[in-house]
Design a protein around this motif. Structure first.
Motif, PDB file in Angstrom:
ATOM      1  N   THR A 185     -45.862   6.119  22.851  1.00 41.13           N
ATOM      2  CA  THR A 185     -45.178   5.583  21.684  1.00 41.13           C
ATOM      3  C   THR A 185     -45.692   6.329  20.469  1.00 41.13           C
ATOM      4  OG1 THR A 185     -44.527   3.557  20.522  1.00 41.13           O
ATOM      5  CG2 THR A 185     -46.839   3.743  21.208  1.00 41.13           C
ATOM      6  N   ILE A 186     -45.161   6.003  19.304  1.00 38.26           N
ATOM      7  CA  ILE A 186     -45.502   6.756  18.100  1.00 38.26           C
ATOM      8  C   ILE A 186     -45.188   5.890  16.885  1.00 38.26           C
ATOM      9  CG2 ILE A 186     -43.205   7.801  17.960  1.00 38.26           C
ATOM     10  CD1 ILE A 186     -44.532  10.378  16.960  1.00 38.26           C
ATOM     11  N   GLN A 187     -45.905   6.090  15.798  1.00 31.68           N
ATOM     12  CA  GLN A 187     -45.617   5.343  14.579  1.00 31.68           C
ATOM     13  C   GLN A 187     -44.249   5.778  14.033  1.00 31.68           C
ATOM     14  OE1 GLN A 187     -48.914   6.128  11.976  1.00 31.68           O
ATOM     15  NE2 GLN A 187     -50.408   5.192  13.381  1.00 31.68           N
ATOM     16  N   PRO A 188     -43.400   4.828  13.663  1.00 30.86           N
ATOM     17  CA  PRO A 188     -42.039   5.172  13.203  1.00 30.86           C
ATOM     18  C   PRO A 188     -42.021   6.185  12.055  1.00 30.86           C
ATOM     19  CG  PRO A 188     -42.219   2.821  13.581  1.00 30.86           C
ATOM     20  CD  PRO A 188     -43.611   3.370  13.717  1.00 30.86           C
ATOM     21  N   GLU A 189     -42.964   6.076  11.133  1.00 30.10           N
ATOM     22  CA  GLU A 189     -42.991   7.007  10.007  1.00 30.10           C
ATOM     23  C   GLU A 189     -43.276   8.430  10.468  1.00 30.10           C
ATOM     24  OE1 GLU A 189     -43.566   2.932   8.771  1.00 30.10           O
ATOM     25  OE2 GLU A 189     -44.643   4.176  10.223  1.00 30.10           O
ATOM     26  N   ARG A 190     -44.166   8.559  11.433  1.00 28.22           N
ATOM     27  CA  ARG A 190     -44.466   9.873  11.992  1.00 28.22           C
ATOM     28  C   ARG A 190     -43.258  10.402  12.763  1.00 28.22           C
ATOM     29  NH1 ARG A 190     -46.438  14.810  11.989  1.00 28.22           N
ATOM     30  NH2 ARG A 190     -47.189  15.527  14.013  1.00 28.22           N
ATOM     31  N   LEU A 191     -42.593   9.532  13.513  1.00 29.79           N
ATOM     32  CA  LEU A 191     -41.415   9.931  14.281  1.00 29.79           C
ATOM     33  C   LEU A 191     -40.301  10.377  13.344  1.00 29.79           C
ATOM     34  CD1 LEU A 191     -39.966  10.123  17.021  1.00 29.79           C
ATOM     35  CD2 LEU A 191     -39.304   7.721  16.735  1.00 29.79           C
ATOM     36  N   GLN A 192     -40.113   9.655  12.246  1.00 28.44           N
ATOM     37  CA  GLN A 192     -39.069  10.019  11.285  1.00 28.44           C
ATOM     38  C   GLN A 192     -39.300  11.408  10.722  1.00 28.44           C
ATOM     39  OE1 GLN A 192     -39.333  10.248   7.671  1.00 28.44           O
ATOM     40  NE2 GLN A 192     -37.115  10.599   7.431  1.00 28.44           N
ATOM     41  N   LYS A 193     -40.544  11.730  10.430  1.00 26.48           N
ATOM     42  CA  LYS A 193     -40.869  13.050   9.886  1.00 26.48           C
ATOM     43  C   LYS A 193     -40.566  14.150  10.902  1.00 26.48           C
ATOM     44  CE  LYS A 193     -44.647  15.698   7.819  1.00 26.48           C
ATOM     45  NZ  LYS A 193     -46.078  15.681   7.396  1.00 26.48           N
ATOM     46  N   ILE A 194     -40.947  13.930  12.158  1.00 25.50           N
ATOM     47  CA  ILE A 194     -40.715  14.918  13.215  1.00 25.50           C
ATOM     48  C   ILE A 194     -39.219  15.118  13.446  1.00 25.50           C
ATOM     49  CG2 ILE A 194     -40.997  15.390  15.681  1.00 25.50           C
ATOM     50  CD1 ILE A 194     -43.673  13.885  15.516  1.00 25.50           C
ATOM     51  N   ARG A 195     -38.486  14.014  13.545  1.00 28.89           N
ATOM     52  CA  ARG A 195     -37.047  14.107  13.806  1.00 28.89           C
ATOM     53  C   ARG A 195     -36.290  14.729  12.633  1.00 28.89           C
ATOM     54  NH1 ARG A 195     -35.064   8.570  16.909  1.00 28.89           N
ATOM     55  NH2 ARG A 195     -36.063   8.995  18.928  1.00 28.89           N
ATOM     56  N   ASN A 196     -36.759  14.462  11.428  1.00 32.95           N
ATOM     57  CA  ASN A 196     -36.069  14.994  10.256  1.00 32.95           C
ATOM     58  C   ASN A 196     -36.181  16.512  10.183  1.00 32.95           C
ATOM     59  OD1 ASN A 196     -34.518  14.118   7.911  1.00 32.95           O
ATOM     60  ND2 ASN A 196     -36.171  15.042   6.706  1.00 32.95           N
ATOM     61  N   GLU A 197     -37.265  17.054  10.754  1.00 33.23           N
ATOM     62  CA  GLU A 197     -37.399  18.513  10.809  1.00 33.23           C
ATOM     63  C   GLU A 197     -36.384  19.112  11.774  1.00 33.23           C
ATOM     64  OE1 GLU A 197     -41.438  19.158  11.907  1.00 33.23           O
ATOM     65  OE2 GLU A 197     -42.231  18.666   9.911  1.00 33.23           O
ATOM     66  N   ARG A 198     -36.010  18.332  12.775  1.00 34.68           N
ATOM     67  CA  ARG A 198     -35.054  18.796  13.793  1.00 34.68           C
ATOM     68  C   ARG A 198     -33.613  18.553  13.360  1.00 34.68           C
ATOM     69  NH1 ARG A 198     -35.554  19.826  19.334  1.00 34.68           N
ATOM     70  NH2 ARG A 198     -33.694  19.397  20.577  1.00 34.68           N
ATOM     71  N   ARG A 199     -33.350  17.341  12.848  1.00 37.30           N
ATOM     72  CA  ARG A 199     -31.990  16.991  12.411  1.00 37.30           C
ATOM     73  C   ARG A 199     -32.074  16.295  11.052  1.00 37.30           C
ATOM     74  NH1 ARG A 199     -29.508  14.178  17.862  1.00 37.30           N
ATOM     75  NH2 ARG A 199     -30.113  15.801  19.347  1.00 37.30           N
ATOM     76  N   PRO A 200     -32.166  17.050   9.981  1.00 33.89           N
ATOM     77  CA  PRO A 200     -32.329  16.467   8.644  1.00 33.89           C
ATOM     78  C   PRO A 200     -31.194  15.513   8.275  1.00 33.89           C
ATOM     79  CG  PRO A 200     -32.685  18.848   8.617  1.00 33.89           C
ATOM     80  CD  PRO A 200     -32.115  18.515   9.955  1.00 33.89           C
ATOM     81  N   ASN A 201     -31.571  14.393   7.655  1.00 32.31           N
ATOM     82  CA  ASN A 201     -30.612  13.445   7.090  1.00 32.31           C
ATOM     83  C   ASN A 201     -29.620  12.897   8.114  1.00 32.31           C
ATOM     84  OD1 ASN A 201     -31.695  13.959   4.451  1.00 32.31           O
ATOM     85  ND2 ASN A 201     -30.512  15.863   4.417  1.00 32.31           N
ATOM     86  N   SER A 202     -30.054  12.797   9.367  1.00 31.99           N
ATOM     87  CA  SER A 202     -29.187  12.271  10.424  1.00 31.99           C
ATOM     88  C   SER A 202     -29.561  10.821  10.743  1.00 31.99           C
ATOM     89  CB  SER A 202     -29.332  13.114  11.694  1.00 31.99           C
ATOM     90  OG  SER A 202     -30.645  13.010  12.215  1.00 31.99           O
ATOM     91  N   ARG A 203     -28.638  10.125  11.398  1.00 34.12           N
ATOM     92  CA  ARG A 203     -28.939   8.770  11.863  1.00 34.12           C
ATOM     93  C   ARG A 203     -30.104   8.811  12.846  1.00 34.12           C
ATOM     94  NH1 ARG A 203     -29.657   3.722  10.833  1.00 34.12           N
ATOM     95  NH2 ARG A 203     -29.476   2.377  12.667  1.00 34.12           N
ATOM     96  N   TYR A 204     -30.160   9.849  13.642  1.00 30.52           N
ATOM     97  CA  TYR A 204     -31.228  10.057  14.622  1.00 30.52           C
ATOM     98  C   TYR A 204     -32.596  10.029  13.953  1.00 30.52           C
ATOM     99  CZ  TYR A 204     -34.050  12.988  17.858  1.00 30.52           C
ATOM    100  OH  TYR A 204     -35.019  13.505  18.678  1.00 30.52           O
TER     101      TYR A 204
END
Length: 277
Positions: A208-227
């Protein structure tokens, strides 16, 4: 680290890849706070000419830094070590430090063979690691359920929580066959694991992972997405933890842990043994 921290060059020198020298040397240097190390790896120093070139680089670094470089070596040939000791560096020969005491304890002379630690001749460990890497790649991200009976461990967790790098590390370092499966909204709505995974529950380990950390990682992959949206990350993490708790799957938070720490914990928890050499 403050800009005024002293700068010291750290060399990792070997007649092979220098990975062993770097791993051991780095572990030692991390114990010293307040010193900034410029790290340089020089592999395949297997001749006097290459040793002199390395010594020249050490001398240059000493002039630039105004201090003695720290030199970790795993060179086997005594003559090559003597050349390095002629440089202004502070040389630590890791093999010489440990080989003599081991020879005395084991009552056996070492082979003093160059590149022995990474040799794969007559060594099934190398082939095991190759097979494990191929297995991890073939079973990444839930691509297939086929062949999961060969898996030593199956990692589960939300997308981008560290499953793939952990699977590859387990394969490369330990020859562990690791598959990984992403937990997705459909799994949360279903309320249980896919049928193809349920029978392997004892081999599963969750990340698992802290949501804030996950958001940062995912935003690098798909910026400004629902994902990558923070509310979606919070939802997925909470649901994944709820599912793993309900299914009795052991898990850990990967947010602040290194791949090495995660892998070691998994091996301990699942009681996996690395392949012997």
């Amino acid at each position: 680290m403050p800009e005024t921290a002293p700068l010291r060059s750290a060399f990792y020198i070997s007649d092979s890849t220098a990975i062993t020298a770097e791993t051991l040397g780095h572990s030692l240097l991390t114990q010293f706070e307040g010193v900034h190390f410029r790290q340089l790896r020089i592999p395949f120093v297997n001749s006097a000419e290459k040793a002199r070139e390395a010594a020249s680089r050490i001398e240059q670094a000493a002039r630039e830094d105004g201090s003695r470089p720290i030199v970790f070596t795993t060179l086997v040939e005594p003559e090559l070590n003597r050349i390095l000791r002629g440089s202004p560096g502070f040389c630590i020969s890791l093999f010489e430090t440990f080989i003599a005491p081991l020879e005395a304890e084991l009552g056996v002379k070492s082979t003093h063979t160059i590149g022995r630690s990474h040799s794969f001749n007559d060594n099934s460990d190398y082939q095991d690691r190759l097979e494990a890497i191929n297995f991890a790649l073939a079973h990444d991200d839930g691509v297939t359920m086929s062949g999961l009976d060969e898996a030593n461990v199956i990692l589960v967790g939300v997308s981008r929580c560290g499953k793939t790098p952990t699977s590859i590390y387990l394969a490369m370092q330990f020859g562990i066959k690791a598959a990984n499966y992403p937990l997705i909204p459909e799994d949360f709505e279903r309320g249980h694991l896919p049928d193809g995974l349920e029978r392997f529950r004892q081999r599963m380990f969750g990340l698992t992972i802290q949501p804030e950390r996950l958001q940062k990682i995912r935003n690098e992959r798909r910026p400004n997405s629902r994902y990558a949206a923070l509310d979606n990350c919070r939802y997925e993490v909470a649901e994944a933890e709820r599912l793993m708790r309900r299914e009795g799957i052991r898990w850990l938070d990967s947010s602040t842990k290194s791949i090495e720490e995660i892998s070691t914990t998994i091996m301990q928890e699942i009681q996996l043994e690395r392949n012997s050499f």
